[in-house]
Design a protein around this motif. Sequence first.
Motif, PDB file in Angstrom:
ATOM      1  N   LEU A 110       0.745  -1.346  -0.125  1.00 26.69           N
ATOM      2  CA  LEU A 110       0.012   0.060   0.051  1.00 26.69           C
ATOM      3  C   LEU A 110       0.779   1.208   0.039  1.00 26.69           C
ATOM      4  CD1 LEU A 110      -3.044   1.198   0.252  1.00 26.69           C
ATOM      5  CD2 LEU A 110      -2.606   1.204   2.410  1.00 26.69           C
ATOM      6  N   LEU A 111       1.910   1.313   0.900  1.00 27.26           N
ATOM      7  CA  LEU A 111       2.736   2.420   0.851  1.00 27.26           C
ATOM      8  C   LEU A 111       3.417   2.754  -0.720  1.00 27.26           C
ATOM      9  CD1 LEU A 111       4.483   2.023   4.047  1.00 27.26           C
ATOM     10  CD2 LEU A 111       3.068   3.980   3.584  1.00 27.26           C
ATOM     11  N   VAL A 112       3.871   1.587  -1.231  1.00 29.81           N
ATOM     12  CA  VAL A 112       4.571   1.832  -2.563  1.00 29.81           C
ATOM     13  C   VAL A 112       3.587   2.188  -3.558  1.00 29.81           C
ATOM     14  CG1 VAL A 112       5.609   0.597  -4.515  1.00 29.81           C
ATOM     15  CG2 VAL A 112       6.435   0.213  -2.271  1.00 29.81           C
ATOM     16  N   LEU A 113       2.197   1.664  -3.529  1.00 26.16           N
ATOM     17  CA  LEU A 113       1.119   1.853  -4.586  1.00 26.16           C
ATOM     18  C   LEU A 113       0.798   3.422  -4.217  1.00 26.16           C
ATOM     19  CD1 LEU A 113      -0.981   1.123  -6.520  1.00 26.16           C
ATOM     20  CD2 LEU A 113      -2.412   0.563  -4.634  1.00 26.16           C
ATOM     21  N   VAL A 114       0.610   3.888  -2.903  1.00 26.58           N
ATOM     22  CA  VAL A 114       0.295   5.159  -2.645  1.00 26.58           C
ATOM     23  C   VAL A 114       1.524   6.216  -3.148  1.00 26.58           C
ATOM     24  CG1 VAL A 114       0.121   6.947  -0.894  1.00 26.58           C
ATOM     25  CG2 VAL A 114      -1.340   4.786  -0.659  1.00 26.58           C
ATOM     26  N   SER A 115       2.675   5.862  -3.046  1.00 34.00           N
ATOM     27  CA  SER A 115       3.743   6.617  -3.647  1.00 34.00           C
ATOM     28  C   SER A 115       3.653   6.911  -4.909  1.00 34.00           C
ATOM     29  CB  SER A 115       5.229   5.923  -3.347  1.00 34.00           C
ATOM     30  OG  SER A 115       5.357   5.739  -1.650  1.00 34.00           O
ATOM     31  N   TRP A 116       3.364   5.728  -5.592  1.00 33.46           N
ATOM     32  CA  TRP A 116       3.231   5.675  -7.149  1.00 33.46           C
ATOM     33  C   TRP A 116       2.173   6.743  -7.588  1.00 33.46           C
ATOM     34  CZ3 TRP A 116       6.174   4.082 -11.275  1.00 33.46           C
ATOM     35  CH2 TRP A 116       7.362   3.378 -10.861  1.00 33.46           C
ATOM     36  N   ILE A 117       1.050   6.593  -6.946  1.00 37.45           N
ATOM     37  CA  ILE A 117      -0.194   7.317  -7.138  1.00 37.45           C
ATOM     38  C   ILE A 117      -0.225   8.652  -6.744  1.00 37.45           C
ATOM     39  CG2 ILE A 117      -2.738   7.587  -6.650  1.00 37.45           C
ATOM     40  CD1 ILE A 117      -3.062   4.301  -6.416  1.00 37.45           C
ATOM     41  N   THR A 118       0.356   8.947  -5.841  1.00 33.95           N
ATOM     42  CA  THR A 118       0.667  10.442  -5.367  1.00 33.95           C
ATOM     43  C   THR A 118       1.456  11.161  -6.483  1.00 33.95           C
ATOM     44  OG1 THR A 118       0.501   9.804  -3.219  1.00 33.95           O
ATOM     45  CG2 THR A 118       1.333  11.695  -3.308  1.00 33.95           C
ATOM     46  N   VAL A 119       2.538  10.477  -6.737  1.00 36.14           N
ATOM     47  CA  VAL A 119       3.619  11.148  -7.568  1.00 36.14           C
ATOM     48  C   VAL A 119       2.985  11.293  -9.077  1.00 36.14           C
ATOM     49  CG1 VAL A 119       5.552  10.564  -8.963  1.00 36.14           C
ATOM     50  CG2 VAL A 119       5.779  10.297  -6.731  1.00 36.14           C
ATOM     51  N   VAL A 120       2.228  10.311  -9.713  1.00 41.00           N
ATOM     52  CA  VAL A 120       1.663  10.641 -10.901  1.00 41.00           C
ATOM     53  C   VAL A 120       0.512  11.748 -10.910  1.00 41.00           C
ATOM     54  CG1 VAL A 120       0.192   9.340 -12.647  1.00 41.00           C
ATOM     55  CG2 VAL A 120       2.108   8.294 -11.563  1.00 41.00           C
ATOM     56  N   SER A 121      -0.322  11.728  -9.951  1.00 38.04           N
ATOM     57  CA  SER A 121      -1.138  12.810  -9.682  1.00 38.04           C
ATOM     58  C   SER A 121      -0.660  14.123  -9.401  1.00 38.04           C
ATOM     59  CB  SER A 121      -2.260  12.551  -8.682  1.00 38.04           C
ATOM     60  OG  SER A 121      -1.926  11.521  -7.682  1.00 38.04           O
ATOM     61  N   LEU A 122       0.199  14.253  -8.649  1.00 39.26           N
ATOM     62  CA  LEU A 122       0.965  15.482  -8.409  1.00 39.26           C
ATOM     63  C   LEU A 122       1.642  16.095  -9.708  1.00 39.26           C
ATOM     64  CD1 LEU A 122       3.069  15.109  -4.995  1.00 39.26           C
ATOM     65  CD2 LEU A 122       1.101  16.663  -5.609  1.00 39.26           C
ATOM     66  N   PHE A 123       2.373  15.165 -10.541  1.00 39.25           N
ATOM     67  CA  PHE A 123       2.962  15.689 -11.887  1.00 39.25           C
ATOM     68  C   PHE A 123       2.254  15.745 -12.843  1.00 39.25           C
ATOM     69  CE2 PHE A 123       6.778  15.026  -8.974  1.00 39.25           C
ATOM     70  CZ  PHE A 123       7.395  15.971  -9.161  1.00 39.25           C
ATOM     71  N   TYR A 124       1.038  15.260 -12.991  1.00 37.99           N
ATOM     72  CA  TYR A 124       0.383  15.090 -13.898  1.00 37.99           C
ATOM     73  C   TYR A 124      -0.346  16.359 -14.287  1.00 37.99           C
ATOM     74  CZ  TYR A 124      -2.962  13.666 -17.738  1.00 37.99           C
ATOM     75  OH  TYR A 124      -3.610  13.461 -18.875  1.00 37.99           O
ATOM     76  N   GLY A 125      -0.848  16.917 -13.002  1.00 38.67           N
ATOM     77  CA  GLY A 125      -1.440  18.303 -13.220  1.00 38.67           C
ATOM     78  C   GLY A 125      -0.241  19.468 -13.058  1.00 38.67           C
ATOM     79  N   ALA A 126       0.182  19.590 -12.059  1.00 39.85           N
ATOM     80  CA  ALA A 126       1.123  20.589 -11.442  1.00 39.85           C
ATOM     81  C   ALA A 126       2.233  20.781 -12.636  1.00 39.85           C
ATOM     82  CB  ALA A 126       1.547  20.783 -10.053  1.00 39.85           C
ATOM     83  N   GLY A 127       3.138  19.723 -12.368  1.00 39.67           N
ATOM     84  CA  GLY A 127       4.519  19.469 -13.109  1.00 39.67           C
ATOM     85  C   GLY A 127       4.192  19.796 -14.585  1.00 39.67           C
ATOM     86  N   LEU A 128       3.171  19.668 -15.368  1.00 38.06           N
ATOM     87  CA  LEU A 128       2.883  19.660 -16.678  1.00 38.06           C
ATOM     88  C   LEU A 128       2.740  21.196 -16.910  1.00 38.06           C
ATOM     89  CD1 LEU A 128       2.726  18.428 -19.350  1.00 38.06           C
ATOM     90  CD2 LEU A 128       0.345  17.956 -19.111  1.00 38.06           C
TER      91      LEU A 128
END
Length: 184
Positions: A110-128
């Motif tokens: 769960l910790l690894v999955l949450v890490s992946w999901i959090t990173v993708v959602s953070l960067f998909y919107g803000a980083g782009l």
Amino acid sequence: MYLVTVVGNLLIMLTIGSDSHLHTPMYFFLSNLSFVDLCVVSTTVPNMLVSILTENKAISFADCLAQMYFFMVFVTLDNFLLTAMAYDRFVAICHPLRYTTIMNPKLCGLLVLVSWITVVSLFYGAGLGVYLSSSITHSSWKSTVASVMYTVVTPMLNPFIYTLRNKDIKNALKRFISKIASSQ
């Protein structure tokens, strides 16, 4: 340096995966860290090597955008995994008798999955949005050296820092290499 990084991280992932004694939360996180470090260097270094060999430093906007996106995703994931590893060590030190019940495989996954999901959602919107709107600037020699240190040297050293000074990993690595050598 790229080859050392790739071989070192692959060796750690294969060693941890092949040795049942290392199927614990700490080594699960280390294996994921090795994978992410491999991804970090693979997003930047091959293009950098091609640029050096061909003496052509041009990169298309779309390629630059994709490279920056994946680089930032993997670097942030690296940070989240280091945070999960710190939590794992905190539980092991402060709650040693409850460690196995707290850090069970379900929580680690769960910790690894949450890490992946959090990173993708953070960067998909803000980083782009940030990188689409940023202007092009020329970097100085110092910032180039700092970038290479961060993008190449750190992922190369992580396998040595986090695993090769560990007795369990060293023994498992010896068994893994001897198993490969005997099958040849």
